[in-house]
Scaffold this active site. Structure first.
Site, PDB file in Angstrom:
ATOM      1  N   TYR A  50      40.579  34.448  46.161  1.00  0.00           N
ATOM      2  CA  TYR A  50      41.825  34.427  45.409  1.00  0.00           C
ATOM      3  C   TYR A  50      42.861  33.809  46.333  1.00  0.00           C
ATOM      4  CZ  TYR A  50      39.917  37.253  41.656  1.00  0.00           C
ATOM      5  OH  TYR A  50      39.177  37.695  40.597  1.00  0.00           O
ATOM      6  N   HIS A  88      42.716  43.726  28.966  1.00  0.00           N
ATOM      7  CA  HIS A  88      42.536  44.096  30.369  1.00  0.00           C
ATOM      8  C   HIS A  88      41.864  45.452  30.537  1.00  0.00           C
ATOM      9  CE1 HIS A  88      43.319  44.317  34.652  1.00  0.00           C
ATOM     10  NE2 HIS A  88      43.872  45.504  34.478  1.00  0.00           N
TER      11      HIS A  88
END
Lengths: 591, 591
Positions: free
Chosen positions: A232, A414
């Site tokens: 990331y 989510h």
């Protein structure tokens, strides 16, 4: 190109298409074998197949597709850059190779064949009795072989995958040796992989864009992609000083050519307005060198994932950024997926924002639906599909929404790692009316902002019910709600306009009833579970001796007990709604 | 004959058949309208359609059919004795006119049409997008119009009924006026009715019958059918004195000509051997004049219901009757269904037994599977499909069955009025292996002895699990297990050979765990349900304040608690198996 083992190894392969004459009023399918010569031709125009993803990490297999809603079918174009002895392409529940629905191109070294097949629970291939992958064309081009084929969303073959809204797990496999029959293939033994996409992209009319529209690229500054499977990457960007309030009306990905298979997803976050400045940073998000303050950059401005196209706001609304009360600092986060551990690849990918100073009628907002982050909502261990439900109740929408209602146009689902399905439905007057967003093959590894097929109008008094399904088969203790990666969430971030003060509309079970549950389980099982009030809810869940009764009663409790409602303004001040009795079981949509 | 309102009212009607060309790889059906002239012809031979039932109480509509297992289709022949302006014929879950799957023949006064339609929840008809009732022929004969049509068991049309094993609720409606379109018909407003049949009769090879076979008719002695809707008629018959042990190897119905629509079902029972004699009787079974002792005639020798054919025992076995230890007295019970209250009709129907003195290798036996008749197994009120399960455990079969096992060849399912589905499965080594008998549209008003499609071998250590589904939506208090008509049973009488001592293999929940449940419900709901031990189990069930939690927890209890096993010899002595922990949830058959 496809190799043949015959006397003329350089000749073009011939293709036999297997097609099915669907017999009139009988279940017996008759196979017609039609000979089609592969054509030397130009590649089809990209505009015919607007959606595109690489299937494998090297990008040797490239899938493009379009969706015909009138015909309820998907048209696929698969570019095979380095064809050997065939290819498997298909779909399965969660990307497994077993129990998959497959289109297979295979060569015995002399001829090539195409068929609709399925793999059994051991990965063994079988021809479908009904052929639903229809081969339309096979074209040779300098870059490789193009296969064009078509598949209805729904077939009547019980062995077939049903193409639905939401995530589809595509799988592929490469045949490296000639095979003499489809039955000789075991998919578990061959080289392949999976790719997640939203196949059924909505058919959105693109709104007219204003003349004064400007663009801003938030892109990585020529970073070297780390040679590890998952990175990331965080990069801080800054808006110009005195940048006044604008509306973002569209954004699109900017992916460095050649890195299409490496850039998995990207998000642009705005930082918190409470801080005057944020440090510059350009590096991995999990680095110890990353300044703490970057954790305050969490307000989503834009999000893109593989296979997604440009995101357009509806013509009545735009996402506000700039101006007083808004931070100048933005954080770009890129998820690089580099399973082949390619070294030294440079990347300048990011997101291009299209914005205007001519503000549109409405500011767009984001509202959080589902479950409160609290351990009272828990999933027993060993469950293959345990369901939890969060409510945004009629009382909360009554107090917090304007009389003219709001319009939800996009949604991002989510959960954490145990999430398998998420759905939000709208109910009015005690009846389910509309599915807001649904993903029956949800993956926590593929969280896109998805445009809805139709905008959903929500009025005061409506209810929004979000249901998540979890799999905890591999876990040995209860999974409680919370922020940790091994705790769970059930959230739907809905994108809507006009923006209201209601930022959060979520629920959890009433803690008093959960206490009664611990009590009951304790007595029924003759166990000495500590009921002392100083023991935390997670500890109490962890000490339950799980069996089907304790599991079933927890389910019953969640279905029966009153709920505690969180109906919060942006200022984190709650609207005065706290307790609510559980909405009755609702009749399903469309019944 | 069909009337037309044109200038030539006596002409033969013309038929337009609507057929569907199922389009290749598309969902769009194209209707071809084909003109077929109704033929003057002889009626098809009866042997082509071996199964026959009258649909209406007058017998004006007569349905015959055959089943093609290779083609997975049913061929219907419908004789319409007095055709007016058309006819609706179809199937629905439990015989409702709403949400039904229908073949419709209708006339606008000029032309006649045939189509596959469905009725919505208000009874309104709609043409199916896919035409699955295929009209094969329409023939005029002196007795009426014959319609021949065909229907696959399973179609891909979600509006269509799935033809499965077990009971099918057939419905019919008569069009008494011309209609201008199918959409103009509302089935709820027209004259019609329902008839239950087992459509998918098994394909049994008829065993060779011995030369010394004799027949005995147990028939009603020319009784006058009472002019009331429902009569159970009882008639006592007697075997000859010194009638030695014989084997019944086959039986068939004897129905008085003209009464086919009135004789609903018939059973022959053998009386208890404990009594030397039984009084003669010929009258209604519920008459006050009926001698008490007839209640001891309950051992089933033969049973027939409308639509059933002859019943053949497998060639290795016969049902023993006669000889020492066997009563000479038989009771014939006939259920007359006379909704039109026809007066003065005489009837001599009954059952013809075929028997032999040359005993076959094995005596056949009947074993009772399912739930013990006890109030501990209860169904809450207001349930649309509550499930109870009874077990014949591995421990019981281990003790009671011979090493070579038994062969189940027929089965009669039994519940009281709330029963909606019954299924028995065979499990071995913890896995479901085979469905013994299943009826997803079970009706307590249609309890046939059904031959199984395949004989099921049961060995020591196997389990037989019987599951019943109940509907108590119309009830306001709990339905407990028991003998009363408003109490419930869950039973499968299986017919098998060789006969063993095990006459009953059933279970119920452990009463101690039920007590814990009453305790738990009491505490959780803060209620003052009397827990005093002198209060009966039914009273405790009746005092529960039913809500979703108490209902769900009862379900969980039945799924979790240990069971009490009844594993009884014919002599009512139990095999030494009492308590068993509940079998684990089993993976389903065929997975």
């Amino acid at each position: 190109s496809m190799q043949t083992s015959g006397s003329n190894p350089c000749s073009c392969p011939s293709f036999k298409l297997r097609e099915v004459a669907s017999m009139y009023f009988t279940m017996i399918a008759v196979f017609l074998v039609i000979l089609v010569v592969a054509l030397q031709g130009s590649a089809p125009r990209g505009s015919d197949f607007p959606y595109k993803v690489p299937l494998d990490p090297q990008g040797l297999l490239e899938l493009s597709w379009n969706v015909s809603y009138p015909e309820q079918a998907v048209n696929f174009q698969l570019l095979i850059r380095d064809l050997q002895f065939g290819l498997l392409f298909g779909m399965s529940d969660r990307g497994e190779f077993e129990n998959a629905d497959l289109a297979v191109l295979w060569s015995d070294g002399h001829n090539s064949y195409f068929g609709d097949a399925w793999s059994d629970s051991r990965g063994q291939l079988h021809m479908d009795s009904q052929q639903d992958y229809q081969l339309l064309a096979a074209r040779r081009a300098p870059e490789g072989l193009y296969l064009l084929f078509r598949r209805p969303f729904s077939t009547c073959d019980p062995k077939d995958y049903l193409i639905e809204d939401g995530t589809v797990h595509l799988i592929y496999g490469i045949l490296e040796k000639p095979v003499h029959s489809l039955q000789a293939i075991n998919i578990s033994a061959i080289h392949g992989g999976l790719q997640r996409v939203q196949l059924l992209k909505p058919n959105i009319t693109i709104p007219e864009l204003p003349r004064d529209m400007k663009t801003m690229e938030i892109t990585a500054p020529n970073v070297v992609i780390p040679s590890q499977e998952t990175t990331y990457w965080c990069y801080m960007a800054e808006l110009p000083e005195d940048f006044s309030k604008h509306h973002i009306i569209m954004y699109e990905p900017v992916v460095t050519a050649g890195n299409e298979a490496l850039v998995h997803h990207m998000e642009v976050f705005q930082c918190a307005a409470e801080f005057d400045s944020f440090p510059h940073y350009n590096g991995p998000c999990d680095s110890k060198m990353k300044p703490e303050r970057l954790n305050y950059c969490r307000h989503v401005l834009a999000a893109w994932a593989m296979g997604a196209q440009a995101f357009y706001y509806p013509e009545e609304a735009g996402l506000a950024f700039g101006g007083p009360g808004s931070s100048r600092y933005l954080r770009l986060e890129i998820h690089y997926h580099n399973p082949l551990v390619i070294k030294g690849r440079r990347d300048s990918s990011g997101i291009r924002l299209y914005y205007t100073a001519t503000l549109r009628r409405h500011d767009a907002g984001i509202m959080e639906l589902g479950l409160v982050y609290t351990p009272v909502m828990a999933i027993p261990p060993g469950e293959d599909s345990f369901v939890l439900t969060g409510y945004c109740t009629d009382k909360c929408t009554q107090l917090a929404l304007p009389a003219a209602g709001i319009r939800i146009f996009a949604s991002q689902l989510h959960t954490h790692l145990a999430g398998r399905k998420v759905v939000t439905v709208l109910a009015r007057d005690g009846r389910e009316r509309q599915v807001v967003n649904s993903d029956g093959h949800y993956s926590p590894h593929f969280q896109e902002i998805r445009m809805l097929k139709e905008v959903v109008a929500v009025f005061p008094g409506d209810e929004l019910i979000t249901t998540c399904t979890y799999n905890t088969e591999e876990r040995s203790r209860a999974t409680v709600g919370g922020f940790g990666i091994l705790e769970e969430m059930c959230v739907n971030y809905v994108h809507y306009y006009p923006q209201t003060q209601l930022e959060l509309c979520k629920s959890a079970v009433d803690p008093g009833y959960l206490h009664r549950y611990f009590n009951l389980v304790n007595r029924f099982n003759d166990d000495e579970v500590c009921m002392c009030p100083q023991v935390s809810v997670p500890q109490q869940f962890f000490s339950i001796p799980w069996n089907t009764f304790n599991r079933d009663v927890l389910k019953s409790l969640y279905g029966f007990a009153p709920i505690s409602m969180h109906c919060n303004k942006s200022s984190a001040v709650r609207f005065p709604v706290r307790m609510a009795s559980l909405p009755k079981k609702l009749p399903a949509v469309g019944k």
